[in-house]
Design a protein around this motif. Structure first.
Motif: not given
Length: 459
Positions: A25, A149, A152-153, A156, A159, A267, A271, A274, A278
């Motif tokens: 991350a 996951n 996902t990091v 993020v 973003v 950015t 999203f 992201l 999910r």
């Protein structure tokens, strides 16, 4: 939920995994700032033209073409965590030279190309080891969640990173922002050094290094599923990089968009990534891994249509079109990546994970420098518009390779493996026309098609 599932430890109680994901991350945040600052440095500070932009992008992925295959065999022989630490330390040192060269007045396009090339070689070893070590850190039932996951990091960071980089360029020169990448790589190296536990390491075979390389390549290119996904991703990657090599020139120079607005594009698109991360596990359960993979990839390919459109409309309309395409593309490619990585990790024997990953990266990423070089040359000779159209047509053809293949019928890797162990059941099931739609998500295969067999299916 079974009693066994209820007693399975949570993924987030796995200290090795949480250490890895924390380091990644922090690393992703710094690297995303640097990743956006690099093309800004090349175009706005050093005046890079189409060919030079193509060379920089080509250099960043050329290592996958040069050493992608043997890197997998080397990584399979070595402690993977040590490989990851060494690669990150090398990348941190290389990235730190860019702001130093800028501050001393010696930064050139040639230096950027050389650093991009060296970073690519270190990245080959890190990526192969990274994707190979995850299955040894988590339980099998947590593998899909772990990949989602970890994805996902990174998202993020996408973003926050580009937007932050765009704003920071107002108060700091873009070349100096590349120091954030060095900090990120150091954070990742420290986190990996804190991971404990055993990891599988392959034995040297009598066939030697190139014999092991051939074994890994044969596994991928002869596999009825992985061969199709690899070929499709390779063709799309080739043509997609024709367009990406010229994207900064299109937005910053042709459309006259500011550096801040350029960063905002990435950015907002992040999203969508992201959301894709999910949604990916749910989409796989609802529609199956194959359909999720194919249609996610299709969305990413469709986004390429925005580039030629942006050239013939007003800058404001072009900006909107590119934003929409990036929202679709980033979301779709994230769904594809999570589905594909999990499927191939489950299909591959543990002792060959490094070679399998390296072979796929060689095929899928090795074409990227070729695409970037060709894109830069076509952009200089034909102009941006024709180059973007060529990229779109080629990408659609590449997507059709997987869309028209058996991959789209795969419910999950486990179900597919079970069918291969029982070919009579698979043939009977296909002849009945039911294929895998009879199997409900999460339901064991043997309760449907194999209940009348004398032997049992492997767990």
């Amino acid at each position: 939920m079974t009693a066994e599932t209820e007693t399975t430890p949570s993924l987030w109680r796995n200290r090795s995994f949480t250490t890895l994901i924390t380091g990644e991350a922090i690393s992703h945040a710094g690297v995303q700032v640097a990743r956006l600052a690099l093309p800004i440095t090349a175009v706005n500070y050093l005046g890079a033209d189409e060919r030079q932009s193509g060379l920089i992008m080509a250099a960043s992925t050329a290592a996958f073409l040069f050493i992608g295959l043997p890197a997998g065999a080397w990584v399979d022989r070595l402690p993977k965590r040590r490989v990851m630490i060494a690669a990150n330390l090398a990348r941190a040192g290389l990235m730190a030279t860019i702001p130093v060269m800028h501050l001393t007045g010696h930064l050139t396009i040639e230096w950027l190309i050389g650093i991009a090339l060296a970073l690519g070689f270190a990245t080959v070893f890190f990526d192969v080891a990274y994707l190979s070590v995850v299955p040894s850190l988590v339980r099998k039932e947590h593998l899909g969640q772990a990949n989602a996951n970890l994805e996902t990091v990174g998202i993020v960071a996408q973003v926050a990173g580009p937007g932050a980089a765009g704003l920071l360029t107002k108060v700091m020169a873009a070349p100096n922002l590349l120091g954030a990448g060095a900090v990120g790589y150091l954070a990742s190296a420290f986190a990996v050094s804190r991971i404990r536990g055993e990891e599988a390491r392959g034995e040297r075979s009598a066939a030697g290094l190139w014999g092991e390389v051939r074994e890994g390549a044969s596994f991928v290119f002869r596999h009825p599923l992985l061969s199709r996904t690899t070929a499709s991703a390779a063709v799309v990657g080739l043509f997609d990089n024709l367009a990406r090599a010229l994207l900064a020139i299109l937005i910053l120079r042709e459309m006259g968009i500011s550096e801040t607005a350029y960063g905002l594009l990435f950015t907002l698109a992040a999203f969508a990534s992201l959301g894709g991360a999910r949604l990916a596990p749910w989409l796989q359960r609802r529609f199956g891994t194959g359909r999720t993979l194919v249609w996610g990839f299709g969305l990413s390919v469709a986004g390429t249509a925005a580039y030629p459109i942006a050239l013939v409309v007003s800058p404001a309309a072009g900006y909107t079109v590119i934003l929409v395409s990036m929202l679709l593309g980033f979301g779709g490619i994230t769904v594809f990546n999570i589905s594909h990585v999990t499927m191939r990790q489950q299909l591959c024997p543990p002792r060959m994970l490094g070679r399998m990953t390296a072979t796929m990266r060689f095929a899928m990423w090795g074409v990227m420098p070729i695409g970037a070089l060709v894109g830069g040359e076509l952009g200089a000779r034909l102009g941006l518009g024709p180059t973007f159209v060529i990229a779109l047509v080629g990408s659609v053809i590449g997507w059709l390779i997987v869309a028209l293949s058996p991959v789209i019928r795969v419910r999950s890797a486990e179900d597919w493996l079970a069918r291969q162990d029982h070919p009579a059941t698979w043939r009977r099931d296909r002849s009945a026309g039911s294929r895998i739609k009879d199997v409900k998500p999460g339901e064991p295969w043997e309760t449907k098609a194999a209940s009348d067999l004398d032997d049992t299916l492997p767990e």
